[in-house]
Enzyme design. Sequence first.
Site, mmCIF file in Angstrom:
data_model
loop_
_atom_site.group_PDB
_atom_site.id
_atom_site.type_symbol
_atom_site.label_atom_id
_atom_site.label_comp_id
_atom_site.label_asym_id
_atom_site.label_seq_id
_atom_site.Cartn_x
_atom_site.Cartn_y
_atom_site.Cartn_z
ATOM 1 C CG ASN A 9 7.108 -3.692 2.168
ATOM 2 O OD1 ASN A 9 6.935 -4.080 1.013
ATOM 3 N ND2 ASN A 9 6.754 -4.413 3.228
ATOM 4 C CD1 TRP A 10 6.391 1.327 -2.542
ATOM 5 C CD2 TRP A 10 6.070 0.798 -4.711
ATOM 6 N NE1 TRP A 10 6.777 2.402 -3.298
ATOM 7 C CE2 TRP A 10 6.591 2.115 -4.631
ATOM 8 C CE3 TRP A 10 5.798 0.259 -5.963
ATOM 9 C CZ2 TRP A 10 6.830 2.885 -5.764
ATOM 10 C CZ3 TRP A 10 6.046 1.027 -7.085
ATOM 11 C CH2 TRP A 10 6.556 2.331 -6.975
ATOM 12 C CE LYS A 11 3.314 -3.689 4.065
ATOM 13 N NZ LYS A 11 2.588 -3.854 5.314
ATOM 14 C CG HIS A 96 6.858 -8.215 5.508
ATOM 15 N ND1 HIS A 96 5.534 -8.356 5.853
ATOM 16 C CD2 HIS A 96 7.157 -6.902 5.667
ATOM 17 C CE1 HIS A 96 5.049 -7.175 6.207
ATOM 18 N NE2 HIS A 96 6.014 -6.270 6.101
ATOM 19 C CD GLU A 98 2.045 -7.396 5.102
ATOM 20 O OE1 GLU A 98 2.513 -7.258 3.958
ATOM 21 O OE2 GLU A 98 1.738 -6.430 5.838
ATOM 22 C CD GLU A 166 8.291 -4.264 9.058
ATOM 23 O OE1 GLU A 166 8.166 -3.123 8.623
ATOM 24 O OE2 GLU A 166 7.875 -5.263 8.450
ATOM 25 N N GLY A 172 0.377 -1.598 9.564
ATOM 26 C CA GLY A 172 -0.850 -1.235 8.863
ATOM 27 C C GLY A 172 -2.021 -0.922 9.769
ATOM 28 C CB SER A 211 1.777 2.540 12.001
ATOM 29 O OG SER A 211 0.802 1.550 11.689
ATOM 30 N N GLY A 232 5.681 1.002 5.136
ATOM 31 C CA GLY A 232 4.732 0.406 4.200
ATOM 32 C C GLY A 232 3.803 1.458 3.617
HETATM 33 P P1 PGA Z 1 3.084 -0.089 7.514
HETATM 34 O O1 PGA Z 1 3.872 -1.402 7.017
HETATM 35 O O2 PGA Z 1 4.094 1.040 7.490
HETATM 36 O O3 PGA Z 1 1.992 0.102 6.515
HETATM 37 O O4 PGA Z 1 2.608 -0.361 8.889
HETATM 38 C C1 PGA Z 1 5.198 -1.652 7.375
HETATM 39 C C2 PGA Z 1 5.663 -2.963 6.788
HETATM 40 O O5 PGA Z 1 4.895 -3.935 6.811
HETATM 41 O O6 PGA Z 1 6.800 -3.079 6.295
#
Ligand code: PGA
Length: 251
Positions: A9-11, A96, A98, A166, A172, A211, A232
């Site tokens: 997931n590049w965001k 997600h 976010e 998640e 993150g 993470s 991510g």
């Molecule tokens: P992260 O993000 O691996 O940077 O914790 C995961 C995600 O939000 O899909």
Amino acid sequence: MGKYLIAGNWKMNHLPSQAVSYCQTLSSEFSWNPDVVDVAVAMPSTHLALAVETAKSSGIHLAAQNLHWEEKGAFTGEISIPMLKDLGISWTLIGHSERRQYFAESDEDVLSKFKACLASNIIPIVCCGESKEQRESGKTEDHIRSQLKNIISNIEADAKFIIAYEPIWAIGTGLTASNEQAQEVHAFIRSLLKDKLGEKAKDIKILYGGSVKPDNIEGLLKENDIDGALVGGASLDPSSFGSMVKTASKL
Ligand code: PGA
């Protein structure tokens, strides 16, 4: 257990012009057994058209990070399922944390997206997960149940979808759930699926995200109900992502 799925997931990261070389590097420097592992990368929508051909020839499923449930109309800034299908994209993330946190996406919105995906043969990766406060006050299962309740009650036996667990406190932050903590919630999600789907629940992939890194992915994937990872930060570098795909391919 079926194949693993390792999804990046590049965001809101990387430029469109980097998308093709990323797919090329991933597939040329890392080989994986497609009978053991599927690989997907969710990129910003500006990147998808540029990367779709290279991704296809590299055996990478390209995914959107979000979509709207309506086919078209006055929804400035949104992208629709027909737009994605026209490009040959058939995977997407939905819900997600976010999107829920910064863009006020509700469970109802996620349900509308989920239904639209199933009706159009787009495979949704439905994200769920609890906050730190919810975990600390013992409300993890209640929260996951309420996030997934309407999703699960809307599925038919042959529905193609994926769930990503998640925990928000692990996204993150460098704080991964322990293998046992993740497995416990995955088993709970599997039990919710089982109530609706019976034995077919074992065919639904449940990914862990939060993470995930090259040095912790193996232990997570070895748990019974963890069928893959949504990665991510550690997916941004094709070498780090590729090493995780390779780990899954060898298990
Ligand atoms: P992260 O993000 O691996 O940077 O914790 C995961 C995600 O939000 O899909």
